[in-house]
Design an enzyme around this catalytic site. Structure first.
Site, short mmCIF file in Angstrom:
data_model
loop_
_atom_site.label_atom_id
_atom_site.label_comp_id
_atom_site.label_asym_id
_atom_site.label_seq_id
_atom_site.Cartn_x
_atom_site.Cartn_y
_atom_site.Cartn_z
N ASP A 1 3.57 -6.41 3.78
CA ASP A 1 3.13 -5.34 4.68
C ASP A 1 3.31 -5.74 6.14
O ASP A 1 2.60 -5.28 7.01
CB ASP A 1 1.65 -5.03 4.39
CG ASP A 1 1.13 -3.81 5.14
OD1 ASP A 1 1.95 -2.95 5.53
OD2 ASP A 1 -0.10 -3.72 5.34
N ASP B 1 -0.24 4.46 1.00
CA ASP B 1 -0.50 5.47 2.03
C ASP B 1 0.27 5.16 3.30
O ASP B 1 0.67 4.03 3.55
CB ASP B 1 -1.99 5.57 2.32
CG ASP B 1 -2.59 4.30 2.91
OD1 ASP B 1 -2.25 3.21 2.41
OD2 ASP B 1 -3.38 4.39 3.86
N HIS C 1 4.01 3.49 12.52
CA HIS C 1 3.05 4.49 13.00
C HIS C 1 3.63 5.40 14.08
O HIS C 1 2.87 6.05 14.79
CB HIS C 1 1.76 3.84 13.53
CG HIS C 1 0.99 3.10 12.49
ND1 HIS C 1 -0.31 2.67 12.70
CD2 HIS C 1 1.30 2.71 11.24
CE1 HIS C 1 -0.74 2.04 11.63
NE2 HIS C 1 0.22 2.06 10.72
N ASP D 1 6.09 1.45 6.56
CA ASP D 1 4.77 0.86 6.43
C ASP D 1 3.97 1.72 5.47
O ASP D 1 3.36 2.70 5.88
CB ASP D 1 4.10 0.80 7.81
CG ASP D 1 2.71 0.22 7.79
OD1 ASP D 1 2.34 -0.39 6.78
OD2 ASP D 1 1.99 0.39 8.80
N HIS E 1 0.83 -1.22 0.00
CA HIS E 1 0.00 0.00 0.00
C HIS E 1 0.86 1.26 0.00
O HIS E 1 1.95 1.29 0.58
CB HIS E 1 -1.00 0.01 1.15
CG HIS E 1 -0.44 0.06 2.53
ND1 HIS E 1 -0.13 1.23 3.17
CD2 HIS E 1 -0.15 -0.92 3.42
CE1 HIS E 1 0.32 0.98 4.39
NE2 HIS E 1 0.33 -0.33 4.57
N GLU F 1 -5.00 2.01 2.62
CA GLU F 1 -5.01 0.82 3.48
C GLU F 1 -5.09 1.19 4.94
O GLU F 1 -5.75 0.50 5.73
CB GLU F 1 -3.75 -0.02 3.20
CG GLU F 1 -3.75 -1.39 3.87
CD GLU F 1 -3.16 -1.42 5.28
OE1 GLU F 1 -3.27 -2.46 5.95
OE2 GLU F 1 -2.61 -0.38 5.72
N GLU F 2 -4.41 2.26 5.33
CA GLU F 2 -4.35 2.63 6.75
C GLU F 2 -5.70 3.05 7.31
O GLU F 2 -5.89 3.06 8.52
CB GLU F 2 -3.32 3.75 6.96
CG GLU F 2 -1.88 3.37 6.66
CD GLU F 2 -1.29 2.40 7.66
OE1 GLU F 2 -2.00 2.02 8.61
OE2 GLU F 2 -0.13 2.02 7.51
#
Length: 413
Positions: free
Chosen positions: A193, A78, A375, A137, A76, A170-171
């Protein structure tokens, strides 16, 4: 290209998603990054690469041996929107010596706080400077897939058709929303991922969101007796009715939770946003029923019936869809073993695009990226592990057909 240089290029493109947006992709930066990725794909020889109107990137490497099955790889574009991903300034730590790595803002990366760092001595790390997240990520996954694709094209060894896709949003749980499974045309795929080297995951949470809206009535406090209804007080009552140990900070492995993710309010109105998670379907439904019971109890207790609850399922445990297709797991286990990596199968305490894609007819477990501490401002990736994962992707492509012959299947048992 190599994974280090490509990764540093990718993280220079801000691409955080935005849960409050009503468009797809949720932020324009994701399409900017998507256009950059399409350009890179065409440069390495993926002639059919394209970016669609929803911000999805697709491309393919034609088969050199038509007997082999079609395999896909997905990452992904994003990044998590809760921590800034603008103006990322990566730090490159060559030949890491096992000591603490200072970051700005009084932060540091220390083996005492993050024991996995102790396993990275002698390797090259890319960290944040402490002011933003890094974007590993999932830009590590993108880099690994693209470099593997370039080398597959250059090596010209026998392999089946390879499909590649990069998704937006995705997030915020929407990465599979507009994914063209039929057009992608795979027997199975892998999301790239995950975290540490060796992770191979095909169990994830069942997930739901819950919005609790509580209505109150404001009266001057001097004349409030018997009249004022304080929505914030009722919100606290609601939280008190939920299991206090079943929260993220007190759970691990297969233990589920109910997490209060956001709250805002005043006397007249309070809104709480929860997420509900459990690997076990029955326990998942039980947690949702607890939320309903709490709302019903408070509406019985308070004459104004102040509580409105809206529950929405988000994604399901992919295990139910993967078990009938365990060859997808055996392929990746063999690919890891052939590259000197021991597969580690753990339950995902979250979700991936692959969870939803598996229920859309595309069996799609998740593999590692070599990243850690996603994150957050202490995020880092291990360049040596990213190179290894790139090789694992290539090996999985080369051995795909073996697991569809009886002799090869016998060898794996």
């Amino acid at each position: 290209m190599n994974v280090r240089e490509l990764f540093l290029d990718l993280v220079s493109y801000p691409s955080a998603s935005d849960e409050s947006a009503v468009c797809t992709p949720s932020t324009p930066g994701q399409k900017v990054l998507g256009a950059r990725i399409v350009s890179l794909m065409k440069e390495i020889g993926i002639e059919d690469a394209f970016l669609d109107e929803k911000g999805y990137v697709y491309g393919s490497i034609p088969a050199t041996d038509p007997r082999e099955h079609t395999i896909g790889f997905i990452a992904h574009m994003d990044t998590y929107g809760g921590v800034s991903g603008e103006n990322i300034k990566p730090q490159i730590i060559e030949n890491y010596d096992g000591s603490s790595i200072p970051l700005q803002g009084g932060l540091c990366l220390s083996p005492e706080e993050f024991p996995s760092l102790g396993e990275q001595v002698g390797k090259t790390l890319i960290t944040t400077d402490g002011t933003t997240l890094l974007g590993g990520d999932d830009k590590a996954g993108i880099a690994e897939i693209l470099v593997a694709a370039e080398e597959l094209i250059q090596e010209k060894k026998p392999h089946g058709s390879v499909k590649i896709a990069f998704t937006p949003d995705e997030e915020i749980g929407a990465g599979a929303e507009y994914f063209d499974v039929k057009g992608f045309g795979c027997d199975y795929a892998y999301t790239v991922d995950g975290g540490g080297l060796g992770e191979l995951e095909y169990e994830n949470f069942n997930a739901a969101s819950a919005v609790v809206e509580i209505s109150g009535l404001s009266i001057h406090t001097g004349a409030a007796k018997g009249k004022l209804v304080n929505s914030m007080s009722i919100a606290m009552e609601f939280c008190g009715l939920l299991p206090q140990a079943a929260v993220p900070e007190h759970t691990e492995n297969y233990e589920g939770f109910i997490h209060l993710d956001a709250i805002h309010g005043d006397v007249e109105k309070t809104v709480m946003q929860f997420i509900i998670r459990d690997h076990d379907r029955a326990l998942f439904e039980q947690k949702k029923n607890l939320m309903k019971a709490a709302a019903d109890f408070l509406n019985e207790k308070h004459p104004s019936k102040p509580v409105t609850l809206v529950l929405k399922d988000t994604y399901s445990n992919m295990k139910e869809q993967i078990l009938p297709h365990m060859e997808v797991i055996e392929t990746m286990r063999q690919a890891m073993h052939e590259n000197g990596v021991t597969p580690v199968t753990l339950p995902i305490r979250g979700g991936t695009d692959g969870a939803r894609l598996s229920y859309m007819g595309l069996p799609c477990p998740n593999i590692c990226t070599g990243g850690a501490n996603a994150h957050g401002k202490q995020e880092y990736v291990v360049v040596d592990d990213m190179e290894k994962i790139k090789d694992i992707i290539k090996t999985a492509v080369y051995i795909t057909c073996l697991l569809y012959t009886s002799d090869a299947a016998d060898d794996l048992t």
